[in-house]
Design an enzyme around this catalytic site. Structure first.
Site, PDB file in Angstrom:
ATOM      1  N   ASN A 157       0.802  -1.231   0.000  1.00 16.53           N
ATOM      2  CA  ASN A 157       0.000   0.000   0.000  1.00 16.53           C
ATOM      3  C   ASN A 157       0.838   1.287   0.000  1.00 16.53           C
ATOM      4  OD1 ASN A 157       0.838  -0.551   2.592  1.00 16.53           O
ATOM      5  ND2 ASN A 157      -1.076   0.079   3.558  1.00 16.53           N
ATOM      6  N   GLU A 254       4.992  -4.600  11.863  1.00 12.16           N
ATOM      7  CA  GLU A 254       3.924  -3.614  11.625  1.00 12.16           C
ATOM      8  C   GLU A 254       2.808  -4.349  10.914  1.00 12.16           C
ATOM      9  OE1 GLU A 254       3.677  -0.785  12.789  1.00 12.16           O
ATOM     10  OE2 GLU A 254       5.705  -0.179  13.325  1.00 12.16           O
ATOM     11  N   CYS A 288      -3.345   0.267   6.948  1.00 17.86           N
ATOM     12  CA  CYS A 288      -3.375  -0.620   8.120  1.00 17.86           C
ATOM     13  C   CYS A 288      -4.022   0.028   9.336  1.00 17.86           C
ATOM     14  CB  CYS A 288      -1.956  -1.016   8.464  1.00 17.86           C
ATOM     15  SG  CYS A 288      -0.876   0.405   8.603  1.00 17.86           S
ATOM     16  N   GLU A 462       7.951   2.101  14.557  1.00 18.78           N
ATOM     17  CA  GLU A 462       8.700   2.768  13.497  1.00 18.78           C
ATOM     18  C   GLU A 462       8.640   4.268  13.754  1.00 18.78           C
ATOM     19  OE1 GLU A 462       7.099   0.880   9.764  1.00 18.78           O
ATOM     20  OE2 GLU A 462       9.110  -0.003   9.820  1.00 18.78           O
TER      21      GLU A 462
HETATM   22  P1  NAD Z   1       1.094  -9.709   3.304  1.00 20.30           P
HETATM   23  O1  NAD Z   1       1.186 -10.127   4.709  1.00 20.30           O
HETATM   24  O2  NAD Z   1       0.390 -10.587   2.350  1.00 20.30           O
HETATM   25  O3  NAD Z   1       2.552  -9.506   2.693  1.00 20.30           O
HETATM   26  C1  NAD Z   1       3.469  -8.611   3.276  1.00 20.30           C
HETATM   27  C2  NAD Z   1       4.860  -8.945   2.787  1.00 20.30           C
HETATM   28  O4  NAD Z   1       5.286 -10.165   3.382  1.00 20.30           O
HETATM   29  C3  NAD Z   1       4.991  -9.134   1.287  1.00 20.30           C
HETATM   30  O5  NAD Z   1       6.190  -8.548   0.846  1.00 20.30           O
HETATM   31  C4  NAD Z   1       5.043 -10.646   1.148  1.00 20.30           C
HETATM   32  O6  NAD Z   1       5.727 -11.074  -0.008  1.00 20.30           O
HETATM   33  C5  NAD Z   1       5.804 -11.031   2.390  1.00 20.30           C
HETATM   34  N1  NAD Z   1       5.617 -12.402   2.857  1.00 20.30           N
HETATM   35  C6  NAD Z   1       4.529 -13.178   2.736  1.00 20.30           C
HETATM   36  N2  NAD Z   1       4.741 -14.375   3.328  1.00 20.30           N
HETATM   37  C7  NAD Z   1       5.989 -14.348   3.844  1.00 20.30           C
HETATM   38  C8  NAD Z   1       6.783 -15.271   4.579  1.00 20.30           C
HETATM   39  N3  NAD Z   1       6.327 -16.479   4.908  1.00 20.30           N
HETATM   40  N4  NAD Z   1       8.021 -14.890   4.967  1.00 20.30           N
HETATM   41  C9  NAD Z   1       8.487 -13.665   4.671  1.00 20.30           C
HETATM   42  N5  NAD Z   1       7.793 -12.756   3.970  1.00 20.30           N
HETATM   43  C10 NAD Z   1       6.548 -13.087   3.558  1.00 20.30           C
HETATM   44  O7  NAD Z   1       0.471  -8.256   3.337  1.00 20.30           O
HETATM   45  P2  NAD Z   1      -0.007  -7.347   2.119  1.00 20.30           P
HETATM   46  O8  NAD Z   1      -1.234  -7.968   1.549  1.00 20.30           O
HETATM   47  O9  NAD Z   1       1.136  -7.052   1.231  1.00 20.30           O
HETATM   48  O10 NAD Z   1      -0.378  -6.003   2.874  1.00 20.30           O
HETATM   49  C11 NAD Z   1      -1.571  -5.809   3.552  1.00 20.30           C
HETATM   50  C12 NAD Z   1      -1.420  -6.059   5.024  1.00 20.30           C
HETATM   51  O11 NAD Z   1      -0.347  -5.304   5.535  1.00 20.30           O
HETATM   52  C13 NAD Z   1      -2.636  -5.641   5.823  1.00 20.30           C
HETATM   53  O12 NAD Z   1      -2.908  -6.594   6.815  1.00 20.30           O
HETATM   54  C14 NAD Z   1      -2.204  -4.342   6.455  1.00 20.30           C
HETATM   55  O13 NAD Z   1      -2.885  -4.007   7.622  1.00 20.30           O
HETATM   56  C15 NAD Z   1      -0.758  -4.575   6.679  1.00 20.30           C
HETATM   57  N6  NAD Z   1      -0.036  -3.301   6.774  1.00 20.30           N
HETATM   58  C16 NAD Z   1       0.453  -2.898   7.986  1.00 20.30           C
HETATM   59  C17 NAD Z   1       1.088  -1.681   8.106  1.00 20.30           C
HETATM   60  C18 NAD Z   1       1.611  -1.198   9.432  1.00 20.30           C
HETATM   61  O14 NAD Z   1       2.493  -0.350   9.445  1.00 20.30           O
HETATM   62  N7  NAD Z   1       1.148  -1.679  10.566  1.00 20.30           N
HETATM   63  C19 NAD Z   1       1.241  -0.876   6.983  1.00 20.30           C
HETATM   64  C20 NAD Z   1       0.739  -1.314   5.769  1.00 20.30           C
HETATM   65  C21 NAD Z   1       0.106  -2.535   5.668  1.00 20.30           C
END
Ligand code: NAD
Length: 488
Positions: A157, A254, A288, A462
């Site tokens: 995002n 995060e 998020c 962060e």
């Molecule tokens: P996601 O969890 O599907 O993926 C996040 C990242 O993790 C990607 O780069 C993905 O390739 C990687 N990943 C997936 N499986 C992994 C594994 N087993 N080991 C290591 N890396 C792995 O999330 P998304 O769909 O890309 O993003 C949306 C989510 O992120 C939502 O839940 C949102 O709330 C959260 N988010 C949190 C914040 C925050 O700062 N708290 C900010 C933005 C998004």
């Protein structure tokens, strides 16, 4: 710089050891423009060779970087911040093409936020010190040391912002970083790497490797990596945290949220509606920290819903590259399907869809901003993170009830309160279980303020000085000034 336009097909998939690097043996990943569904670029996931080169060059470079004075390190970051600001427009256009977010947003919330982080941590680097601890005749001191090689894993995002929020404190503290962007948005992190190196960052200190979870997993489990910082969902967070725990690595998590906004009867209605718009529909709801459970006190609830419905008519939905557009598509077909599933569930479980939630009959991944009224705590739209433009209004009566229901979730990323009563504002915030809170506002994220969650929403913080704690460790040194007394 305004005439610079970046090609959506990057020079190569990865940026390692100061240069672009390609290895077409890796699994191909198409880059899709969410507004049209068109393929606008292609990268390849990192192979073992690419990962190995990223790790080895990172470790080599880190040792020299840590030996430099923090002020010299900081100067590189502040220079990068300046370049990033000068290139804000082309970077924003690229971010819009990668994510589908309207240019109206990316111009003010992505590269600019990344530049803020580089500037802040560049400036603060020279102030990184240990402590002197007097112990009578003896004394002790602490040295703030880097962790070593850090891995950053991003969500889709805020690709530029996430890369910079992780890289800036990591580099300021003397670490190297390997950043793996989300496979959905692989482009912008490569530009962050280009800019950092142009600003004088030595080769190997910020490497970008592409790939999905599998590449993230290989980085997380590698014994040569000292820390993992993930921005992603709770299910991914659990996996990454567990994998990092096996190697006793440091982590920052995060993760997701289902944050509450409590709007009391005495709130300024326009501000409350504005705050809920910022907390539900910015970036098409893909944030998020969004306040997706909007608890409105009984006396104001109907007026709030009516005014929200009216203001949603002001959403300009269309070409994200047109600066007049203020509402864009969802990032992918998959995300659109997830959101559609929740819209159906909301109606099936008895909530009233006041407006929106329609899939637009055009290419790309478009759903109009949805407003649900009559939502109750048990409904799936009130319990689960949707990550889309879906606002749920829940009615409450007393302050205690509002707080208890707001806290009845496994998440704890953010929370907001709208009221004109200042005592109540602080009292309620004091009782809400959330890491990042807002009073009469929502979703502000200045780099000076720590950002992060409690409960299942995360570990660590962060931004701000708090981030330094998560990218450095203390060495304690006891200094005896007299003789050593030993029993024999
Ligand atoms: P996601 O969890 O599907 O993926 C996040 C990242 O993790 C990607 O780069 C993905 O390739 C990687 N990943 C997936 N499986 C992994 C594994 N087993 N080991 C290591 N890396 C792995 O999330 P998304 O769909 O890309 O993003 C949306 C989510 O992120 C939502 O839940 C949102 O709330 C959260 N988010 C949190 C914040 C925050 O700062 N708290 C900010 C933005 C998004």
């Amino acid at each position: 710089m305004d005439d610079l336009i970046y090609d959506t097909q990057p020079q190569a998939s990865h940026f390692v050891d100061g240069a672009y690097l390609e290895d077409t043996d890796g699994i191909p990943i198409d880059v899709i423009y969410p507004a049209t569904g068109e393929v606008i670029g292609r990268v390849h996931a990192a192979t073992d060779e690419v990962i190995d080169k990223a790790i080895e060059s990172g470790r080599r470079a880190q040792a020299e970087w840590a030996a430099m004075s923090p002020r010299e390190r900081g100067r590189v970051l502040t220079r990068a911040a300046q370049i990033m600001r000068e290139r804000n427009r082309p970077l924003s256009i690229l971010e819009t093409q990668d994510t589908g977010k309207p240019l109206q947003e990316t111009l003010v919330a992505d590269a600019t936020s990344g530049a803020d982080a580089l500037e802040y941590f560049g400036g603060i680097a020279a102030g990184l010190t240990g402590e002197h601890i007097p112990l009578g005749a003896d004394w002790a001191y602490t040295i703030r040391e880097p962790l070593g090689l850090c891995v950053g894993i991003g969500a889709w995002n805020y690709p530029t912002q996430i890369a910079c929020w992780k890289a800036a404190p990591a580099l300021a503290c003397g670490n190297a970083m390997i950043f793996k962007p989300s496979e959905t948005t692989p482009l912008s992190a490569l530009k962050v790497a280009e800019i950092l190196h142009e600003a004088g960052l030595p080769s190997g200190l910020f490497n970008v490797v592409q790939g999905a979870g599998e590449v993230g997993g290989r980085l997380t489990t590698d014994p040569r990596v000292d820390k993992v910082s993930l921005t992603g969902s709770v299910p991914t967070g659990r996996k990454v945290y567990a994998a990092a725990a096996d190697g006793l690595k440091h982590v920052t998590m995060e993760l997701g949220g289902k944050s509450p906004i409590l709007i009391f009867d005495d709130a300024d209605l326009e501000d409350a509606v504005g705050g809920a718009i910022m907390g539900n529909f910015y970036s098409s709801g893909q944030i998020c920290s969004n306040g997706t459970r909007v608890f409105v006190q009984k006396g104001l609830k109907d007026r709030f819903v009516a005014r929200m419905e009216e203001r949603l008519k002001g959403a300009v939905i269309g070409d994200p590259l047109n600066e007049a557009t203020n509402f864009g598509p969802l990032v992918s077909a998959r995300q659109m399907e997830i959101v559609e599933g929740y819209l159906k569930a909301g109606v099936a479980e008895g909530a009233r869809l006041v407006t929106g939630g329609e899939r637009l009959d055009r290419d790309g991944f478009w759903i109009t901003p949805a407003l649900f009224d009559g939502v109750t705590d048990e409904m799936s739209i009130a319990r689960e993170e949707i990550f889309g433009p879906v606002l749920s209004v829940l009615e409450f009566e007393t302050e205690e009830e509002g707080i208890a229901r707001a806290n009845a979730t496994e998440y704890g990323l953010s929370a907001g309160v709208f009221t004109r009563d200042i005592s109540r504002a602080h009292r309620v915030i004091g009782k809400l279980e959330a890491g990042t809170c807002f009073i009469n506002s929502y979703n502000d994220a200045p780099v000076e303020m720590p950002f992060g969650g409690v409960k299942m929403s995360g570990v660590g913080r962060e931004n701000a000085k708090a981030a330094l704690e998560h990218y450095s460790q203390l060495k304690s040194v006891y200094v005896r000034m007299g003789r050593v007394e030993a029993p024999f």
